[in-house]
Structures are given as structure tokens and as C-alpha cells.
Motif scaffolding. Structure first.
Motif: not given
Lengths: 316, 281
Positions: A93-96, A245-247, A266-269, A293-295
Motif C-alpha cells: 500500500t505504501v509503495i502504491l 491512494a492509501f485507501l 492493499t490494506l483496504s482489500f 491511525l496511519f491515515c
């Protein structure tokens, strides 16, 4: 009869509306105006948010039991942080988010500078360039899945016609990461372009003229005048795009479905799978709070950066 | 700047770059469109060109089979988008007007404003699960209402945030003279604010409609069957036995064409809605 009367239509004898207004008073009515929006937001966003925070401290899997299990403290959080697939999802997710946002900012700024202006052609171009952003992300995924299909997709066929053996875009782990970055950037570059076009349009023309009178070249003007002036908006756009993008969720569903293996979870997925496929409710809740919390951290970082930029500008 | 050779070289380089951007942005839609008209047996054949050897409407006929469910999904999407848009704009306009005009203590209106802003930025997946459980509790699973409430709650913050920016420039004089005439907030809102805010409301409505029409996560969470929307239906083409390329292309075209046309006609409002938050905020 009072004079003058600029609004004849409102001077009808006060009916039920007038009596209500008289009864509740100015701020009473205004407070009433707030109620529907607050009710919906609290009921459908804040209450679920709070209940997910509470659930994250319990042991509950809907597939095992229809009711909430015992309180287990931070166990779900410990499990989250020790789960290799979670770590893997965070990395992807971070890379994306980083690569895609960087690409969007560069391309979006380029497009904004190319298409800023009020001529009919430029307005039409801007409208057409907006299309990738307005179609459903799910459909964006299906479109690209077709184009990137390894054996029969048009992209690899085009590459084959010039003698290149195209990769398995969505099937190979490394290419799949690359492809998702490209798809996300394709979809959201228009947002950056539109916002930055608006920012460029709002630049005061006197400043630009003064610069050219002073003999400033193209690059100097851009580097020392345009860029600093649009910087606060630029940072804000970067923040919007990084967080969104993170989501990322929808395009993963219809392109790779997280595969091959777990490479494009991804994290959401991943949380979606945990919660709505395997129904590990409390575990998914804990993971999603870690993600939240990351967001918050990302947003906080960007807002601090923006504040420093604006403070620096004011101090000059 | 002299309009010499350098100028011509530059403007043609500019035109070439714009053409390239247009190609990258639009080519995928062309591929999609042709694929939706491609005969089924040609999908797995190597060497098929961009343009199908013959055009067929079989995929459209298939997804719009009178015994099939596509019509229902289209209707579902229309109902949900329309209701969400109307409610979100109405609630959002009322709330932002109140926030702009109320003199609340302790900067309460700023706090409420920030609250609305924050909702845009946390992962919706955090809310999706408990919202699913909540709807299960109320026996609203798989109803239009469940999706509509979710969409309104997601878009109202957008609307409030956008309209607050517009209210900063809203002339108070008109309202004040109406107030002197004994006009309370309800009548001022209906007779003065709404007509004057119409362009801003249109921008908010356009943006909300797009968000609702395209939304996937909440819709797929609470409405998996009877109230299924088009985006949720599309994702279904993939998990089934293999991928139904033809039907998927036709279905994607059905969902893309209305928004693309809508975007072309509402471009001004859409661009304004998207930028106001960032540029003014």
C-alpha cells in the motif's frame, strides 16, 4: 403596512412557517437545520466508527458465533502487528500510494501547465482529460484488466507487432505492482490536473507580468514564482491523493483480486477480505483502526508541511 | 517573445504532448467500446485487431435479457443515486447554512466543520463492517435505504465543506433586509439562499451523483443481492467461472457511458465542485 417592501412574496401573512419561526426563534431554527446532516453522519459514520473501536478489543468471528465473544484486550492488535500478510499489505500500500501519487503530481502539473487557458479547444481538452476520473473505479479495473490481459490483451498484441514479448502484466508479481500503480495514476491524474489548473488560473497576472518585465526566463519564473505560489495547494492535493491512494480498494477487486498470492493486497482489500469474506469481525476492526491511525499520521505530516510552507511565505 | 521558428516549434511540441495525453486518457475507452461489440469467439483468439472482425450486439442482448437482472440493477443504481443526491444536497445545504449563520459558543461551528472534514479521510472500510452489523440489526440489509443512508452519510460532509466555502462570499445584505421584513430563517433559506446558491448546489449535486453512482464498498457490503448496484454487479463477472469478457465489456460500457456524457455536460460544475475544497480550503 411597513415600507419599503422589496420582497413582496415574503410579505404574505405568516402561516405555519411564520408561526414556527416565531416560536423557535432565529437560532432555534438554525439548530434544527443542523439536525438531519448530523443525524445521518453520527448514525451511519461516527457510531459505526466507535463501535468498531470497541469491537476491536473483543474476540468475535461471525463465522464461529452470532454474538460478541469475550474481552481480549489488545490481542487483536498484537495479532495484526505480527501478521506477515498485514505487513506485506502495508508495504504494498505504501509503495502504491507513494509511487502513484508522485506520478500523478508530475503528470498532473504537466497537464495543468499545458492546458491552462480559456480557449474553446483547451476547455474541450480539459473536459476529455477528466474522463478517467469520473467513471466507476470498478469499471476502470475491468477496462485495464482487458487491456493488460497477457495473451490476448491489445497492449501485448501491439507490443508483439513491434517485436516485443510483453510481460504478464497482472499475473507476474512485480509487473502486477507496477500495473496497479499505473492504473491508479491513470485514474487520478485528472484530479491533480484540474485542481492545479484552477490554482494556476488564480495566480495574479500582475506578478507574472512583473517577472517577465524584469527579464525572468521561463524556468526562473516557474521555479521561483509559480511553484512557490501554488505550493500550499500542491501540498494539499498531494495529501488528498496520498490518503486516497492509501485507501485503494475498488480497482484491486476487478484487476488482480489481490494476487498473484498476496502481492497486490492493499490494506483496504486485506481488511475487506478479513471482515466481509471470512467475517473475522473484531480482527478486521482492529486492523482497520491501525490503518486509520496511519491515515491520521499521513494527514498530520502533510498539514505540518503545509503550515511550514505558508509560514515561510508569510515571513518573506 | 518573437513569433518565430522557436515559437512554432514550441507550440507544436505542446500540441504533440496534449495529443499524447488525450491518447493515454481516452484509448482505454475505445478498447472497451470495441470489445463490447466483439463476437465472443474472438476474445481468446490471438491476433485479433483493435476493431472486431464483425460487430455484434449479442453481449448487450445477453445482459439485457428480459429474464435477467440487469434492468433491476440499473433501476437500483438510479434510485439510489437520485435519492442520495437529493438528500445529501438538502441536508448539506441546511447544515452549512446553519453553520455559517449560527453564533455558536466555543468555536463549536469550527469543530463541527472539522468533524465533517475528517469523515472524508478515514478508511471507509473501518465503518463498513459495523455499518453492516447495524443494518442487520434494523433488518435493512439488502434494501435501497441501507445504501442511500450510507451514501448520504459519506457525501454530506463533501457538500457541507463545499457550501461553507461558498457562504463565505455570500452577500448578507439581502438576507438582512429580508430579516427586517420579519422573515425568519426558513423563509430566508427557501426564498433567498436557495435561488442564489443554485450554481453551488448544482456543483454539489453533480459531485454527489458521481460519488453515489460509482460507489462500490458500502453498496457491496450492505446490498449484495436485491438492491445490488451496477458497480457491484461488474465485480461479479470476474469471480464466476472465468471471465465473461463480452458481458463484462457491455456492462462496463453501460455504466461508463452515462457518467461520461453527464461529465461532458456538467463539466463546469464538476470542476468547480472538485476544486473548491482544495483551492479555497
Amino acid at each position: 403596512m411597513r415600507q419599503p417592501q422589496p420582497y413582496p412574496q415574503v410579505r404574505r401573512p405568516a402561516g405555519i412557517v411564520g408561526r414556527l419561526e416565531a416560536r423557535l426563534g432565529e437560532s432555534g431554527i438554525l439548530l434544527l437545520f443542523l439536525v438531519p446532516a448530523l443525524l445521518v453522519v453520527i448514525g451511519a459514520q461516527l457510531y459505526p466508527l466507535a463501535s468498531s473501536a470497541i469491537l476491536s478489543f473483543f474476540d468475535w468471528s461471525l463465522s464461529r458465533s452470532p454474538t460478541v465473544g469475550p474481552f481480549i484486550g489488545f490481542d487483536n492488535y498484537v495479532r495484526t502487528f505480527t501478521d506477515p500478510i498485514f505487513a506485506n499489505s502495508v508495504a504494498f500500500t505504501v509503495i502504491l500510494a507513494v509511487c502513484s501519487t508522485a506520478l500523478q503530481l508530475v503528470c498532473g502539473l504537466g497537464i495543468a501547465m499545458l492546458t491552462v487557458g480559456e480557449s474553446y479547444t483547451l476547455r474541450l481538452v480539459r473536459t476529455l482529460l477528466m474522463l478517467p476520473m469520473v467513471v466507476a473505479p470498478v469499471a476502470v479495473g475491468t477496462i485495464w484488466r482487458m487491456i493488460l490481459s497477457a495473451r490476448v490483451g491489445p497492449l501485448n498484441q501491439a507490443l508483439a507487432s513491434i517485436g516485443i514479448d510483453g510481460p504478464n502484466w497482472l499475473g507476474d508479481p512485480n509487473w502486477a505492482v507496477f500495473s496497479l500503480i499505473m492504473i491508479d495514476a491513470w485514474e487520478w491524474t485528472p484530479f491533480v490536473a484540474i485542481t492545479l489548473t484552477a490554482a494556476l488560473t488564480s495566480l495574479p497576472s500582475e506578478v507574472m507580468r512583473a517577472a517577465s518585465v524584469d527579464g525572468a526566463g521561463r524556468w526562473t519564473t516557474f521555479r521561483y514564482i509559480v511553484l512557490p505560489m501554488i505550493m500550499p495547494i500542491f501540498v494539499l492535493v498531494a495529501m488528498f491523493r496520498t490518503i486516497e491512494a492509501f485507501l485503494t480498494l475498488d480497482i484491486v477487486f476487478t484487476t488482480t483480486a489481490g494476487g498473484p498470492g498476496y502481492t497486490t493486497h492493499t490494506l483496504s482489500f486485506w481488511i475487506y477480505q478479513q471482515g466481509l469474506k471470512y467475517f473475522n469481525i473484531s480482527y478486521a476492526a482492529a486492523s482497520s483502526w491501525v490503518m486509520l491511525l496511519f491515515c491520521v499520521a499521513i494527514a498530520g505530516g502533510f498539514l505540518l508541511w503545509r503550515r511550514r510552507i505558508t509560514a515561510w511565505q508569510v515571513s518573506r | 517573445m518573437s513569433r518565430g521558428l522557436g515559437y512554432m516549434a514550441e507550440s507544436s511540441a505542446k500540441a504533440a504532448l496534449i495529443a499524447l495525453a488525450l491518447l493515454v486518457a481516452l484509448a482505454p475507452f475505445v478498447v472497451l467500446f470495441f470489445n463490447s461489440l466483439r463476437p465472443a469467439d474472438e476474445f481468446l483468439a490471438q491476433g485479433a485487431g483493435l476493431i472486431p472482425s464483425r460487430l455484434t450486439f449479442e453481449h448487450y442482448a445477453e445482459i439485457f435479457d428480459p429474464n435477467g437482472d440487469t434492468f433491476r440493477y440499473v433501476i437500483n443504481s438510479l434510485i439510489i443515486t437520485t435519492a442520495s443526491t437529493i438528500l445529501a444536497v438538502l441536508f448539506g445545504a441546511l447544515a452549512s447554512y446553519a453553520l455559517a449563520r449560527l453564533q455558536l459558543p466555543f468555536k463549536l461551528s469550527i469543530i463541527i466543520g472539522i468533524l465533517f472534514l475528517v469523515i472524508r479521510f478515514y478508511p471507509k472500510i473501518t465503518v463498513a463492517l459495523p455499518y453492516f452489523l447495524l443494518m442487520r440489526e434494523f433488518h435493512l440489509l439488502d434494501t435501497h435505504l441501507a445504501v442511500i443512508i450510507a451514501h448520504v452519510s459519506m457525501t454530506v460532509p463533501f457538500v457541507v465543506w463545499m457550501l461553507l466555502a461558498f457562504f463565505e462570499d455570500f452577500p448578507r445584505e439581502l438576507e438582512q433586509s429580508a430579516m427586517i421584513d420579519g422573515c425568519g430563517p426558513i423563509r430566508r433559506f427557501v426564498l433567498i439562499v436557495i435561488p442564489l446558491m443554485a450554481p453551488a448546489l448544482a456543483a454539489a449535486a453533480v459531485l454527489t451523483a458521481f460519488l453515489s453512482w460509482n460507489e462500490f464498498l458500502m453498496a457491496s457490503t450492505v446490498a449484495p443481492n436485491a438492491a445490488k448496484t451496477l458497480p457491484v454487479r461488474i465485480s461479479g463477472f470476474i469471480t464466476d467461472k472465468g471471465i465473461l469478457w463480452g458481458s463484462m465489456s457491455a456492462m462496463s460500457t453501460v455504466i461508463v457511458v452515462p457518467v461520461a456524457l453527464f461529465a461532458l455536460f456538467t463539466q463546469r460544475y464538476l470542476a468547480r465542485g472538485l476544486t473548491v475544497g482544495a483551492v479555497k480550503g
